[in-house]
Design an enzyme around this catalytic site. Sequence first.
Site, short mmCIF file in Angstrom:
data_model
loop_
_atom_site.label_atom_id
_atom_site.label_comp_id
_atom_site.label_asym_id
_atom_site.label_seq_id
_atom_site.Cartn_x
_atom_site.Cartn_y
_atom_site.Cartn_z
N LYS A 12 3.22 6.42 -10.97
CA LYS A 12 4.60 6.06 -10.64
C LYS A 12 5.53 7.29 -10.63
O LYS A 12 5.18 8.36 -11.14
CB LYS A 12 5.10 5.02 -11.64
N TYR A 52 5.55 -5.81 -4.71
CA TYR A 52 5.76 -6.52 -5.98
C TYR A 52 6.21 -7.97 -5.76
O TYR A 52 6.83 -8.55 -6.65
CB TYR A 52 6.80 -5.79 -6.81
N PHE A 60 13.73 -8.63 -13.55
CA PHE A 60 13.59 -7.18 -13.41
C PHE A 60 13.17 -6.74 -12.00
O PHE A 60 12.99 -5.56 -11.74
CB PHE A 60 12.62 -6.63 -14.45
N ARG A 88 -7.28 -1.40 -16.62
CA ARG A 88 -6.23 -2.02 -17.44
C ARG A 88 -6.35 -1.57 -18.90
O ARG A 88 -5.34 -1.34 -19.57
CB ARG A 88 -6.28 -3.55 -17.32
N ARG A 105 -0.50 4.87 -20.86
CA ARG A 105 0.91 4.51 -21.08
C ARG A 105 1.41 4.94 -22.45
O ARG A 105 2.58 5.28 -22.61
CB ARG A 105 1.09 3.01 -20.85
N ASN A 115 6.67 3.29 -16.90
CA ASN A 115 5.43 3.24 -17.68
C ASN A 115 4.27 3.99 -17.01
O ASN A 115 3.11 3.74 -17.28
CB ASN A 115 5.06 1.79 -18.03
N HIS A 118 0.53 2.01 -12.53
CA HIS A 118 0.30 0.59 -12.21
C HIS A 118 -1.18 0.42 -11.94
O HIS A 118 -1.82 1.32 -11.40
CB HIS A 118 1.09 0.19 -10.95
P1 CMP Z 1 3.35 -2.88 -13.38
O1 CMP Z 1 1.99 -2.95 -13.95
O2 CMP Z 1 3.59 -1.88 -12.30
O3 CMP Z 1 3.76 -4.33 -12.82
C1 CMP Z 1 5.09 -4.77 -12.76
C2 CMP Z 1 6.04 -3.87 -13.47
O4 CMP Z 1 7.28 -4.44 -13.83
C3 CMP Z 1 5.45 -3.45 -14.78
O5 CMP Z 1 4.38 -2.57 -14.57
C4 CMP Z 1 6.67 -2.86 -15.50
O6 CMP Z 1 6.84 -1.48 -15.22
C5 CMP Z 1 7.83 -3.63 -14.86
N1 CMP Z 1 8.56 -4.46 -15.81
C6 CMP Z 1 9.85 -4.33 -16.12
N2 CMP Z 1 10.22 -5.26 -17.01
C7 CMP Z 1 9.14 -6.00 -17.28
C8 CMP Z 1 8.88 -7.13 -18.14
N3 CMP Z 1 9.84 -7.66 -18.90
N4 CMP Z 1 7.64 -7.63 -18.16
C9 CMP Z 1 6.65 -7.10 -17.38
N5 CMP Z 1 6.84 -6.05 -16.54
C10 CMP Z 1 8.06 -5.50 -16.50
#
Ligand code: CMP
Length: 136
Positions: A12, A52, A60, A88, A105, A115, A118
């Site tokens: 990211k 997404y 969010f 994961r 992470r 974070n 992905h």
């Molecule tokens: P990712 O695995 O890229 O998938 C969706 C992303 O939403 C997640 O990582 C986080 O970076 C982001 N995100 C922000 N807020 C939240 C939340 N409350 N729960 C889960 N994902 C979140």
Amino acid sequence: MSSTEQTLSIIKPDAVERNLDREIKEIFNTNGFKIFKEKKIQITKAEAEQFYKVHETKPFYNDLCDYLSSGPIVVMILEKENAVLANRELMGATNPKDAKEGTIRKKFGISIDKNSVHGSDSVENAKIEINFFFKD
Ligand code: CMP
């Protein structure tokens, strides 16, 4: 019988900005992943919204799409046995605060939004996400 699986990984904007992409790719390599394809790109907000889409009802969602389109990212097809699950585990929990020691992470993540990586959450979504970035 075992077979090689593919998953989609994204480094990211927060990690690319800090020049961590080489180090993160090295972590994938040393953990037995083959980087089958990769490219460094910047996507539009509309593309992030499409990518997404599963999160479109979440509070969010807007910030998430702004963020993913805010700077260059590295998208990769990773290959390994049970690649989806293995990736994961290697990434760690979504929120870096909850991620275990030794995960990407935990090591590099700044916040739940920033974070650093992905990864696809299922074999089915891996196919959709790979097709999204590597249609050709
Ligand atoms: P990712 O695995 O890229 O998938 C969706 C992303 O939403 C997640 O990582 C986080 O970076 C982001 N995100 C922000 N807020 C939240 C939340 N409350 N729960 C889960 N994902 C979140």
